[in-house]
Design an enzyme around this catalytic site. Structure first.
Site, PDB file in Angstrom:
ATOM      1  N   HIS A  63       0.881  -1.175   0.000  1.00  0.00           N
ATOM      2  CA  HIS A  63       0.000   0.000   0.000  1.00  0.00           C
ATOM      3  C   HIS A  63       0.918   1.225   0.000  1.00  0.00           C
ATOM      4  O   HIS A  63       1.613   1.463   0.996  1.00  0.00           O
ATOM      5  CB  HIS A  63      -0.854   0.051   1.268  1.00  0.00           C
ATOM      6  N   PHE A  64       0.939   1.974  -1.107  1.00  0.00           N
ATOM      7  CA  PHE A  64       1.858   3.123  -1.191  1.00  0.00           C
ATOM      8  C   PHE A  64       1.157   4.484  -1.032  1.00  0.00           C
ATOM      9  O   PHE A  64       1.784   5.523  -1.177  1.00  0.00           O
ATOM     10  CB  PHE A  64       2.675   3.059  -2.481  1.00  0.00           C
ATOM     11  N   ASN A  95      -6.688   0.887  -2.101  1.00  0.00           N
ATOM     12  CA  ASN A  95      -7.384   1.673  -1.068  1.00  0.00           C
ATOM     13  C   ASN A  95      -6.712   3.016  -0.820  1.00  0.00           C
ATOM     14  O   ASN A  95      -6.385   3.377   0.297  1.00  0.00           O
ATOM     15  CB  ASN A  95      -7.517   0.869   0.240  1.00  0.00           C
ATOM     16  N   HIS A 180      -8.945  -9.991   0.478  1.00  0.00           N
ATOM     17  CA  HIS A 180      -8.743  -9.817   1.922  1.00  0.00           C
ATOM     18  C   HIS A 180      -9.906 -10.533   2.592  1.00  0.00           C
ATOM     19  O   HIS A 180     -11.037 -10.041   2.585  1.00  0.00           O
ATOM     20  CB  HIS A 180      -8.722  -8.320   2.268  1.00  0.00           C
ATOM     21  N   HIS A 234      -2.636 -12.665   2.883  1.00  0.00           N
ATOM     22  CA  HIS A 234      -2.232 -12.666   4.300  1.00  0.00           C
ATOM     23  C   HIS A 234      -3.024 -13.641   5.180  1.00  0.00           C
ATOM     24  O   HIS A 234      -3.751 -13.253   6.086  1.00  0.00           O
ATOM     25  CB  HIS A 234      -2.250 -11.270   4.924  1.00  0.00           C
ATOM     26  N   ASP A 305       2.453  -6.792   2.506  1.00  0.00           N
ATOM     27  CA  ASP A 305       1.332  -5.972   2.998  1.00  0.00           C
ATOM     28  C   ASP A 305       1.860  -4.669   3.612  1.00  0.00           C
ATOM     29  O   ASP A 305       1.355  -4.214   4.639  1.00  0.00           O
ATOM     30  CB  ASP A 305       0.466  -6.745   3.994  1.00  0.00           C
ATOM     31  N   HIS A 309       1.546   3.793   8.331  1.00  0.00           N
ATOM     32  CA  HIS A 309       0.789   4.855   9.004  1.00  0.00           C
ATOM     33  C   HIS A 309       1.808   5.612   9.844  1.00  0.00           C
ATOM     34  O   HIS A 309       2.798   5.026  10.289  1.00  0.00           O
ATOM     35  CB  HIS A 309      -0.282   4.266   9.924  1.00  0.00           C
TER      36      HIS A 309
HETATM   37  O1  DOR Z   1      -3.544  -3.845   8.386  1.00  0.00           O
HETATM   38  C1  DOR Z   1      -3.920  -3.520   7.272  1.00  0.00           C
HETATM   39  N1  DOR Z   1      -3.622  -2.316   6.762  1.00  0.00           N
HETATM   40  N2  DOR Z   1      -4.648  -4.376   6.557  1.00  0.00           N
HETATM   41  C2  DOR Z   1      -5.250  -4.003   5.406  1.00  0.00           C
HETATM   42  O2  DOR Z   1      -5.959  -4.784   4.838  1.00  0.00           O
HETATM   43  C3  DOR Z   1      -5.110  -2.639   4.906  1.00  0.00           C
HETATM   44  C4  DOR Z   1      -3.875  -2.030   5.397  1.00  0.00           C
HETATM   45  C5  DOR Z   1      -3.794  -0.545   5.132  1.00  0.00           C
HETATM   46  O3  DOR Z   1      -4.041  -0.135   4.003  1.00  0.00           O
HETATM   47  O4  DOR Z   1      -3.501   0.205   6.048  1.00  0.00           O
END
Ligand code: DOR
Length: 453
Positions: A63-64, A95, A180, A234, A305, A309
Protein backbone atom coordinates in the site's frame (compact mmCIF):
# COMPACT_ATOMS: atom_id res chain seq x y z
CA UNK A 1 34.46 -9.74 -28.81
CA UNK A 2 30.93 -10.16 -27.47
CA UNK A 3 29.69 -7.17 -25.52
CA UNK A 4 26.86 -6.57 -23.08
CA UNK A 5 25.36 -3.58 -21.31
CA UNK A 6 25.95 -5.21 -17.93
CA UNK A 7 27.86 -8.27 -16.76
CA UNK A 8 27.58 -9.69 -13.26
CA UNK A 9 30.56 -11.99 -12.73
CA UNK A 10 31.35 -14.80 -10.31
CA UNK A 11 27.96 -14.92 -8.58
CA UNK A 12 26.38 -18.06 -7.24
CA UNK A 13 23.28 -18.02 -9.37
CA UNK A 14 20.02 -19.37 -7.91
CA UNK A 15 17.20 -20.14 -10.30
CA UNK A 16 14.93 -22.85 -11.77
CA UNK A 17 18.07 -24.80 -12.63
CA UNK A 18 19.37 -25.04 -9.08
CA UNK A 19 22.34 -23.23 -7.64
CA UNK A 20 25.86 -22.81 -8.99
CA UNK A 21 28.60 -20.44 -10.17
CA UNK A 22 27.85 -18.38 -13.28
CA UNK A 23 28.24 -15.01 -14.96
CA UNK A 24 25.21 -13.21 -16.34
CA UNK A 25 25.18 -10.88 -19.35
CA UNK A 26 22.45 -8.31 -19.95
CA UNK A 27 21.53 -6.64 -23.20
CA UNK A 28 18.67 -4.15 -23.74
CA UNK A 29 17.16 -4.85 -20.35
CA UNK A 30 16.98 -8.61 -20.74
CA UNK A 31 19.13 -11.51 -19.63
CA UNK A 32 21.13 -12.33 -22.77
CA UNK A 33 23.58 -14.96 -21.53
CA UNK A 34 24.16 -17.19 -18.52
CA UNK A 35 27.44 -19.09 -18.16
CA UNK A 36 31.14 -18.33 -18.26
CA UNK A 37 31.42 -14.93 -19.99
CA UNK A 38 35.22 -15.12 -20.11
CA UNK A 39 36.62 -12.25 -22.20
CA UNK A 40 33.24 -10.63 -22.99
CA UNK A 41 33.09 -6.91 -22.26
CA UNK A 42 30.34 -4.69 -20.87
CA UNK A 43 29.51 -1.04 -20.27
CA UNK A 44 29.15 -1.89 -16.60
CA UNK A 45 30.46 -4.84 -14.60
CA UNK A 46 29.78 -6.08 -11.09
CA UNK A 47 32.09 -8.55 -9.39
CA UNK A 48 29.74 -10.65 -7.29
CA UNK A 49 32.31 -13.00 -5.78
CA UNK A 50 30.88 -14.46 -2.57
CA UNK A 51 27.35 -13.24 -3.36
CA UNK A 52 24.19 -15.01 -4.55
CA UNK A 53 22.21 -13.73 -7.52
CA UNK A 54 18.45 -14.35 -7.24
CA UNK A 55 15.61 -13.61 -9.65
CA UNK A 56 14.30 -10.12 -8.73
CA UNK A 57 12.09 -10.18 -5.66
CA UNK A 58 8.45 -9.37 -6.46
CA UNK A 59 6.25 -8.06 -3.63
CA UNK A 60 2.66 -8.74 -4.66
CA UNK A 61 1.05 -6.70 -1.87
CA UNK A 62 1.98 -3.13 -0.93
CA UNK A 63 0.00 0.00 0.00
CA UNK A 64 1.86 3.12 -1.19
CA UNK A 65 -0.89 5.68 -0.28
CA UNK A 66 -0.70 7.92 -3.37
CA UNK A 67 -2.94 9.65 -4.22
CA UNK A 68 -4.61 11.05 -1.14
CA UNK A 69 -2.45 10.03 1.82
CA UNK A 70 1.00 11.06 0.62
CA UNK A 71 2.00 12.12 4.13
CA UNK A 72 2.32 8.43 5.06
CA UNK A 73 3.99 7.32 1.81
CA UNK A 74 3.98 8.00 -1.90
CA UNK A 75 4.89 6.02 -4.99
CA UNK A 76 8.42 7.41 -4.98
CA UNK A 77 9.23 6.82 -1.30
CA UNK A 78 7.53 3.42 -1.16
CA UNK A 79 9.35 2.16 -4.24
CA UNK A 80 12.64 3.60 -2.95
CA UNK A 81 12.12 1.48 0.18
CA UNK A 82 11.41 -1.48 -2.11
CA UNK A 83 14.66 -1.32 -4.09
CA UNK A 84 16.75 -0.61 -0.97
CA UNK A 85 15.32 -3.89 0.32
CA UNK A 86 16.12 -5.80 -2.87
CA UNK A 87 12.60 -5.70 -4.37
CA UNK A 88 12.43 -5.21 -8.15
CA UNK A 89 8.64 -5.09 -8.68
CA UNK A 90 5.51 -4.41 -6.61
CA UNK A 91 1.74 -4.82 -6.92
CA UNK A 92 0.11 -1.83 -5.24
CA UNK A 93 -3.29 -1.88 -3.52
CA UNK A 94 -6.37 0.19 -4.47
CA UNK A 95 -7.38 1.67 -1.07
CA UNK A 96 -6.03 5.12 -1.86
CA UNK A 97 -8.03 8.38 -2.11
CA UNK A 98 -9.68 8.17 -4.56
CA UNK A 99 -9.78 4.39 -4.67
CA UNK A 100 -8.37 2.71 -7.78
CA UNK A 101 -11.79 1.52 -8.93
CA UNK A 102 -12.23 3.33 -12.26
CA UNK A 103 -10.20 3.42 -15.50
CA UNK A 104 -9.38 7.08 -14.76
CA UNK A 105 -7.97 6.32 -11.31
CA UNK A 106 -5.84 3.51 -12.74
CA UNK A 107 -4.54 5.75 -15.55
CA UNK A 108 -3.73 8.42 -12.96
CA UNK A 109 -1.66 6.00 -10.85
CA UNK A 110 0.21 4.73 -13.90
CA UNK A 111 1.02 8.29 -14.96
CA UNK A 112 2.21 9.21 -11.44
CA UNK A 113 4.37 6.08 -11.28
CA UNK A 114 6.21 6.54 -14.54
CA UNK A 115 9.86 7.49 -13.89
CA UNK A 116 9.03 8.30 -10.25
CA UNK A 117 8.86 4.72 -9.05
CA UNK A 118 12.21 2.99 -8.60
CA UNK A 119 10.87 -0.47 -9.34
CA UNK A 120 8.43 -1.93 -11.84
CA UNK A 121 4.83 -1.89 -10.73
CA UNK A 122 1.23 -2.94 -11.27
CA UNK A 123 -1.89 -1.60 -9.58
CA UNK A 124 -4.85 -3.60 -8.35
CA UNK A 125 -8.36 -2.41 -9.19
CA UNK A 126 -10.70 -2.32 -6.17
CA UNK A 127 -14.02 -4.15 -6.45
CA UNK A 128 -17.11 -2.13 -5.46
CA UNK A 129 -20.87 -2.62 -5.74
CA UNK A 130 -20.77 0.06 -8.46
CA UNK A 131 -18.12 -1.47 -10.71
CA UNK A 132 -18.95 -5.14 -10.00
CA UNK A 133 -20.63 -5.75 -13.35
CA UNK A 134 -17.87 -4.32 -15.55
CA UNK A 135 -14.72 -5.43 -13.72
CA UNK A 136 -13.91 -7.62 -16.73
CA UNK A 137 -13.18 -4.42 -18.67
CA UNK A 138 -11.16 -2.92 -15.83
CA UNK A 139 -9.05 -6.03 -15.20
CA UNK A 140 -8.08 -6.11 -18.89
CA UNK A 141 -6.40 -2.71 -18.79
CA UNK A 142 -2.59 -2.73 -19.08
CA UNK A 143 -0.82 -2.02 -15.80
CA UNK A 144 -3.32 -3.71 -13.51
CA UNK A 145 -2.55 -6.85 -11.51
CA UNK A 146 -6.29 -7.65 -11.52
CA UNK A 147 -9.10 -7.14 -9.02
CA UNK A 148 -8.76 -6.79 -5.24
CA UNK A 149 -11.71 -7.56 -2.97
CA UNK A 150 -11.94 -6.40 0.65
CA UNK A 151 -14.46 -8.77 2.32
CA UNK A 152 -13.73 -7.13 5.67
CA UNK A 153 -13.41 -3.40 6.35
CA UNK A 154 -9.85 -2.23 6.87
CA UNK A 155 -8.05 1.02 5.99
CA UNK A 156 -10.23 3.00 3.53
CA UNK A 157 -13.75 2.55 2.15
CA UNK A 158 -13.40 -0.46 -0.13
CA UNK A 159 -15.72 -3.24 1.03
CA UNK A 160 -17.70 -6.02 -0.61
CA UNK A 161 -19.13 -7.84 2.40
CA UNK A 162 -22.16 -9.76 1.09
CA UNK A 163 -22.29 -12.94 -0.99
CA UNK A 164 -24.62 -11.40 -3.56
CA UNK A 165 -22.18 -8.66 -4.55
CA UNK A 166 -19.23 -11.05 -4.28
CA UNK A 167 -21.07 -13.33 -6.69
CA UNK A 168 -21.52 -10.47 -9.15
CA UNK A 169 -17.77 -9.77 -8.95
CA UNK A 170 -16.77 -13.40 -9.45
CA UNK A 171 -19.29 -13.90 -12.24
CA UNK A 172 -17.78 -10.96 -14.10
CA UNK A 173 -14.02 -11.38 -13.77
CA UNK A 174 -11.74 -13.73 -15.69
CA UNK A 175 -8.33 -13.13 -14.10
CA UNK A 176 -7.29 -14.36 -10.65
CA UNK A 177 -8.51 -11.87 -8.02
CA UNK A 178 -6.83 -11.08 -4.72
CA UNK A 179 -8.98 -11.23 -1.58
CA UNK A 180 -8.74 -9.82 1.92
CA UNK A 181 -10.71 -12.56 3.68
CA UNK A 182 -12.14 -11.43 7.02
CA UNK A 183 -15.87 -11.88 7.66
CA UNK A 184 -17.44 -8.43 8.04
CA UNK A 185 -20.76 -9.55 9.64
CA UNK A 186 -18.91 -11.51 12.35
CA UNK A 187 -16.50 -8.64 13.00
CA UNK A 188 -19.38 -6.15 13.23
CA UNK A 189 -21.06 -8.42 15.83
CA UNK A 190 -17.84 -8.63 17.83
CA UNK A 191 -16.76 -5.00 17.52
CA UNK A 192 -17.73 -4.54 21.21
CA UNK A 193 -14.61 -6.58 22.14
CA UNK A 194 -12.38 -3.92 20.62
CA UNK A 195 -14.53 -1.07 21.98
CA UNK A 196 -14.22 -2.45 25.51
CA UNK A 197 -10.43 -2.43 25.34
CA UNK A 198 -7.71 0.20 25.17
CA UNK A 199 -5.04 -2.34 24.23
CA UNK A 200 -4.15 -3.92 20.90
CA UNK A 201 -4.05 -7.25 22.77
CA UNK A 202 -7.80 -7.32 21.99
CA UNK A 203 -7.21 -7.10 18.24
CA UNK A 204 -6.73 -10.85 17.50
CA UNK A 205 -9.69 -11.59 19.77
CA UNK A 206 -12.02 -9.14 17.99
CA UNK A 207 -10.87 -10.22 14.49
CA UNK A 208 -10.63 -13.84 15.61
CA UNK A 209 -9.53 -16.98 13.72
CA UNK A 210 -13.17 -17.80 12.92
CA UNK A 211 -13.59 -14.38 11.22
CA UNK A 212 -10.70 -15.27 8.93
CA UNK A 213 -11.78 -18.87 8.32
CA UNK A 214 -15.40 -17.99 7.58
CA UNK A 215 -14.44 -15.48 4.91
CA UNK A 216 -11.88 -17.82 3.37
CA UNK A 217 -14.49 -20.61 3.18
CA UNK A 218 -17.04 -18.23 1.64
CA UNK A 219 -14.72 -16.91 -1.07
CA UNK A 220 -13.46 -20.39 -2.01
CA UNK A 221 -17.05 -21.68 -2.26
CA UNK A 222 -17.96 -18.74 -4.50
CA UNK A 223 -14.84 -19.21 -6.63
CA UNK A 224 -15.79 -22.85 -7.12
CA UNK A 225 -19.41 -21.99 -7.92
CA UNK A 226 -18.33 -19.51 -10.59
CA UNK A 227 -15.33 -21.47 -11.85
CA UNK A 228 -12.92 -18.63 -11.03
CA UNK A 229 -9.48 -18.32 -9.40
CA UNK A 230 -8.83 -16.48 -6.14
CA UNK A 231 -5.63 -15.48 -4.37
CA UNK A 232 -6.25 -15.36 -0.61
CA UNK A 233 -4.03 -12.71 0.94
CA UNK A 234 -2.23 -12.67 4.30
CA UNK A 235 -3.44 -15.98 5.71
CA UNK A 236 -3.12 -16.06 9.51
CA UNK A 237 -4.45 -19.37 10.81
CA UNK A 238 -3.41 -23.02 10.72
CA UNK A 239 -7.02 -24.00 9.93
CA UNK A 240 -7.07 -21.84 6.79
CA UNK A 241 -3.80 -23.41 5.61
CA UNK A 242 -5.29 -26.91 6.05
CA UNK A 243 -8.51 -25.82 4.33
CA UNK A 244 -6.72 -24.12 1.42
CA UNK A 245 -4.55 -27.21 0.91
CA UNK A 246 -7.78 -28.94 -0.16
CA UNK A 247 -8.62 -26.21 -2.68
CA UNK A 248 -5.38 -25.53 -4.52
CA UNK A 249 -7.11 -25.89 -7.89
CA UNK A 250 -9.00 -22.61 -7.38
CA UNK A 251 -7.15 -20.84 -4.55
CA UNK A 252 -3.60 -19.61 -4.10
CA UNK A 253 -2.14 -18.43 -0.80
CA UNK A 254 -0.11 -15.50 0.51
CA UNK A 255 1.49 -15.09 3.93
CA UNK A 256 3.37 -12.04 5.20
CA UNK A 257 6.77 -11.79 6.92
CA UNK A 258 5.02 -10.11 9.88
CA UNK A 259 2.80 -13.16 10.50
CA UNK A 260 5.80 -15.48 10.07
CA UNK A 261 7.99 -13.47 12.44
CA UNK A 262 5.90 -11.73 15.14
CA UNK A 263 3.59 -13.50 17.57
CA UNK A 264 0.92 -12.70 20.14
CA UNK A 265 0.90 -11.78 22.93
CA UNK A 266 4.62 -10.86 22.83
CA UNK A 267 4.31 -8.40 19.92
CA UNK A 268 1.47 -6.48 21.59
CA UNK A 269 3.40 -6.35 24.91
CA UNK A 270 6.41 -4.90 23.12
CA UNK A 271 4.95 -2.86 20.24
CA UNK A 272 1.35 -2.09 21.30
CA UNK A 273 -0.64 -0.55 18.43
CA UNK A 274 2.45 -0.67 16.21
CA UNK A 275 1.80 -4.43 15.93
CA UNK A 276 -1.84 -3.86 14.96
CA UNK A 277 -2.71 -5.04 11.47
CA UNK A 278 -5.58 -6.73 9.62
CA UNK A 279 -5.82 -9.66 9.80
CA UNK A 280 -4.06 -9.62 13.17
CA UNK A 281 -0.81 -11.15 14.35
CA UNK A 282 -1.79 -14.33 16.20
CA UNK A 283 -0.17 -16.79 18.60
CA UNK A 284 2.68 -19.22 18.00
CA UNK A 285 0.31 -22.11 17.32
CA UNK A 286 -1.18 -20.29 14.34
CA UNK A 287 2.28 -19.18 13.22
CA UNK A 288 3.44 -22.81 13.21
CA UNK A 289 0.55 -23.54 10.86
CA UNK A 290 1.83 -20.88 8.44
CA UNK A 291 5.33 -22.38 8.52
CA UNK A 292 3.78 -25.79 7.80
CA UNK A 293 2.13 -24.16 4.80
CA UNK A 294 5.53 -22.93 3.64
CA UNK A 295 7.19 -26.33 4.18
CA UNK A 296 4.46 -28.26 2.36
CA UNK A 297 4.24 -25.93 -0.62
CA UNK A 298 0.68 -24.78 0.19
CA UNK A 299 1.80 -21.14 0.41
CA UNK A 300 2.48 -19.66 -3.03
CA UNK A 301 3.92 -16.24 -2.29
CA UNK A 302 5.15 -14.03 0.53
CA UNK A 303 3.85 -10.45 0.22
CA UNK A 304 4.75 -7.69 2.65
CA UNK A 305 1.33 -5.97 3.00
CA UNK A 306 3.46 -2.83 3.43
CA UNK A 307 0.86 -0.56 5.10
CA UNK A 308 2.50 2.59 6.48
CA UNK A 309 0.79 4.85 9.00
CA UNK A 310 2.54 7.69 10.80
CA UNK A 311 3.80 7.33 14.37
CA UNK A 312 1.25 9.94 15.47
CA UNK A 313 -1.63 7.96 13.94
CA UNK A 314 -0.42 4.71 15.49
CA UNK A 315 -0.13 6.38 18.90
CA UNK A 316 -3.88 7.13 19.03
CA UNK A 317 -5.40 4.87 21.73
CA UNK A 318 -6.71 1.47 20.56
CA UNK A 319 -9.15 0.74 18.88
CA UNK A 320 -9.05 4.06 17.01
CA UNK A 321 -5.45 3.50 15.92
CA UNK A 322 -5.10 2.46 12.24
CA UNK A 323 -4.12 -1.09 11.26
CA UNK A 324 -1.00 -1.83 9.26
CA UNK A 325 2.80 -1.96 9.39
CA UNK A 326 5.46 -1.02 6.85
CA UNK A 327 7.34 -4.03 5.42
CA UNK A 328 8.42 -3.79 1.80
CA UNK A 329 12.03 -2.99 2.70
CA UNK A 330 12.36 -5.67 5.38
CA UNK A 331 10.65 -8.52 3.48
CA UNK A 332 13.84 -9.97 2.00
CA UNK A 333 16.18 -9.46 5.01
CA UNK A 334 13.64 -11.24 7.23
CA UNK A 335 13.19 -14.13 4.80
CA UNK A 336 16.96 -14.50 4.38
CA UNK A 337 17.27 -14.56 8.16
CA UNK A 338 14.59 -17.26 8.41
CA UNK A 339 16.39 -19.18 5.67
CA UNK A 340 19.68 -18.95 7.56
CA UNK A 341 17.89 -20.18 10.69
CA UNK A 342 16.93 -23.30 8.73
CA UNK A 343 13.21 -22.55 8.31
CA UNK A 344 13.28 -22.85 4.52
CA UNK A 345 15.75 -23.42 1.71
CA UNK A 346 17.04 -20.68 -0.57
CA UNK A 347 15.25 -22.46 -3.43
CA UNK A 348 11.95 -22.13 -1.55
CA UNK A 349 12.64 -18.47 -0.83
CA UNK A 350 13.10 -17.86 -4.57
CA UNK A 351 9.90 -19.78 -5.28
CA UNK A 352 7.98 -17.59 -2.80
CA UNK A 353 9.42 -14.26 -3.96
CA UNK A 354 9.60 -14.53 -7.76
CA UNK A 355 8.53 -17.80 -9.38
CA UNK A 356 5.31 -17.87 -7.33
CA UNK A 357 4.22 -14.43 -8.52
CA UNK A 358 5.06 -15.29 -12.13
CA UNK A 359 3.01 -18.48 -11.96
CA UNK A 360 -0.03 -17.01 -10.22
CA UNK A 361 -0.29 -13.78 -12.14
CA UNK A 362 1.12 -14.94 -15.48
CA UNK A 363 3.72 -12.23 -15.72
CA UNK A 364 5.03 -11.52 -19.20
CA UNK A 365 8.82 -11.85 -19.16
CA UNK A 366 9.37 -11.57 -15.40
CA UNK A 367 9.89 -13.79 -12.38
CA UNK A 368 12.59 -16.05 -13.80
CA UNK A 369 16.33 -15.63 -14.08
CA UNK A 370 16.63 -17.03 -17.60
CA UNK A 371 17.70 -15.93 -21.05
CA UNK A 372 15.08 -13.71 -22.73
CA UNK A 373 13.40 -12.61 -19.49
CA UNK A 374 13.65 -9.11 -18.00
CA UNK A 375 17.01 -8.64 -16.28
CA UNK A 376 15.50 -8.18 -12.79
CA UNK A 377 17.97 -9.40 -10.16
CA UNK A 378 18.45 -9.27 -6.43
CA UNK A 379 22.07 -9.75 -5.37
CA UNK A 380 22.38 -10.89 -1.76
CA UNK A 381 25.08 -11.57 0.80
CA UNK A 382 23.82 -14.60 2.71
CA UNK A 383 26.37 -14.19 5.48
CA UNK A 384 26.16 -10.45 6.21
CA UNK A 385 24.97 -9.76 9.75
CA UNK A 386 23.18 -6.43 9.92
CA UNK A 387 20.84 -4.62 12.23
CA UNK A 388 17.67 -3.09 10.77
CA UNK A 389 18.20 0.57 11.61
CA UNK A 390 15.89 3.54 11.26
CA UNK A 391 18.37 5.49 9.12
CA UNK A 392 18.35 2.69 6.51
CA UNK A 393 14.55 2.73 6.18
CA UNK A 394 13.08 4.90 3.42
CA UNK A 395 9.36 4.66 4.19
CA UNK A 396 7.91 8.07 4.94
CA UNK A 397 6.20 6.62 8.02
CA UNK A 398 9.59 6.57 9.76
CA UNK A 399 9.32 3.37 11.81
CA UNK A 400 9.40 -0.39 11.50
CA UNK A 401 8.25 -3.15 13.85
CA UNK A 402 11.65 -4.75 13.09
CA UNK A 403 13.81 -1.77 14.05
CA UNK A 404 16.79 -2.97 16.10
CA UNK A 405 16.46 -6.57 14.93
CA UNK A 406 19.65 -8.30 13.89
CA UNK A 407 19.40 -10.45 10.77
CA UNK A 408 21.74 -12.65 8.76
CA UNK A 409 21.44 -12.08 5.01
CA UNK A 410 21.21 -8.73 3.25
CA UNK A 411 20.42 -7.30 -0.22
CA UNK A 412 23.60 -5.89 -1.81
CA UNK A 413 22.24 -4.79 -5.21
CA UNK A 414 18.91 -4.43 -7.00
CA UNK A 415 18.79 -4.59 -10.78
CA UNK A 416 15.61 -3.62 -12.65
CA UNK A 417 15.57 -4.45 -16.38
CA UNK A 418 19.36 -4.29 -16.46
CA UNK A 419 19.71 -1.01 -14.55
CA UNK A 420 21.53 -1.18 -11.22
CA UNK A 421 19.10 0.88 -9.11
CA UNK A 422 20.65 0.01 -5.72
CA UNK A 423 24.21 -1.03 -4.87
CA UNK A 424 25.34 -1.44 -1.27
CA UNK A 425 22.62 0.86 0.00
CA UNK A 426 23.24 3.60 -2.60
CA UNK A 427 20.57 4.50 -5.13
CA UNK A 428 21.06 5.20 -8.84
CA UNK A 429 20.70 8.78 -10.10
CA UNK A 430 17.15 8.43 -11.27
CA UNK A 431 14.09 6.17 -11.19
CA UNK A 432 12.83 4.35 -14.29
CA UNK A 433 10.01 2.10 -13.07
CA UNK A 434 7.67 0.76 -15.73
CA UNK A 435 4.35 -1.11 -15.63
CA UNK A 436 4.63 -4.87 -15.22
CA UNK A 437 3.24 -6.71 -18.24
CA UNK A 438 0.84 -9.63 -17.88
CA UNK A 439 0.15 -12.36 -20.41
CA UNK A 440 -3.58 -11.87 -19.94
CA UNK A 441 -3.51 -8.18 -20.90
CA UNK A 442 -1.00 -8.24 -23.76
CA UNK A 443 -3.76 -7.82 -26.30
CA UNK A 444 -4.99 -4.60 -24.67
CA UNK A 445 -1.40 -3.28 -24.66
CA UNK A 446 -1.29 -3.19 -28.43
CA UNK A 447 -4.85 -1.99 -28.96
CA UNK A 448 -6.00 -0.05 -25.91
CA UNK A 449 -5.59 3.50 -24.65
CA UNK A 450 -2.79 4.03 -22.15
CA UNK A 451 -0.81 1.22 -23.74
CA UNK A 452 2.37 0.52 -21.76
CA UNK A 453 5.49 1.31 -23.75
O1 DOR B 1 -3.54 -3.85 8.39
C1 DOR B 1 -3.92 -3.52 7.27
N1 DOR B 1 -3.62 -2.32 6.76
N2 DOR B 1 -4.65 -4.38 6.56
C2 DOR B 1 -5.25 -4.00 5.41
O2 DOR B 1 -5.96 -4.78 4.84
C3 DOR B 1 -5.11 -2.64 4.91
C4 DOR B 1 -3.87 -2.03 5.40
C5 DOR B 1 -3.79 -0.55 5.13
O3 DOR B 1 -4.04 -0.14 4.00
O4 DOR B 1 -3.50 0.21 6.05
Amino acid sequence: MTSYDLIIRNATLVNHDGQGPADVGVREGRTAMIGDLGQASAGHEIDATGLHLLPGVIDTQVHFREPGMDGKEDLESGSRAAVLGGVTAVFEMPNTKPTTSTPEALADKLARARDRMWCDHAFYVGATAENADHLDELERLPGTAGVKIFMGASTGDLLVADDETLSRVLATINRRCAVHAEDEPRMAERRHIAEASTSAHAHPDWRDPTSAMRATERIVALARRHGKRVHVLHITTAAEIDFLARHKDVATVEVTPQHLTLNAPECYDRLGNFAQMNPPIRDLGEQDGLWRGIARGIVDVVGSDHAPHTREEKAVPYPNSPSGMPGVQTLLPLLLDHMNAGRMTLQRLVDLTSAGAARLFQLAGKGRLAVGYDADYTLVDLTARRTIELDWLASRCGWSPFEGREVTGWPMATVVRGRVVMREGELADSAHGRPIRFQETLEAEVSGPGAAS
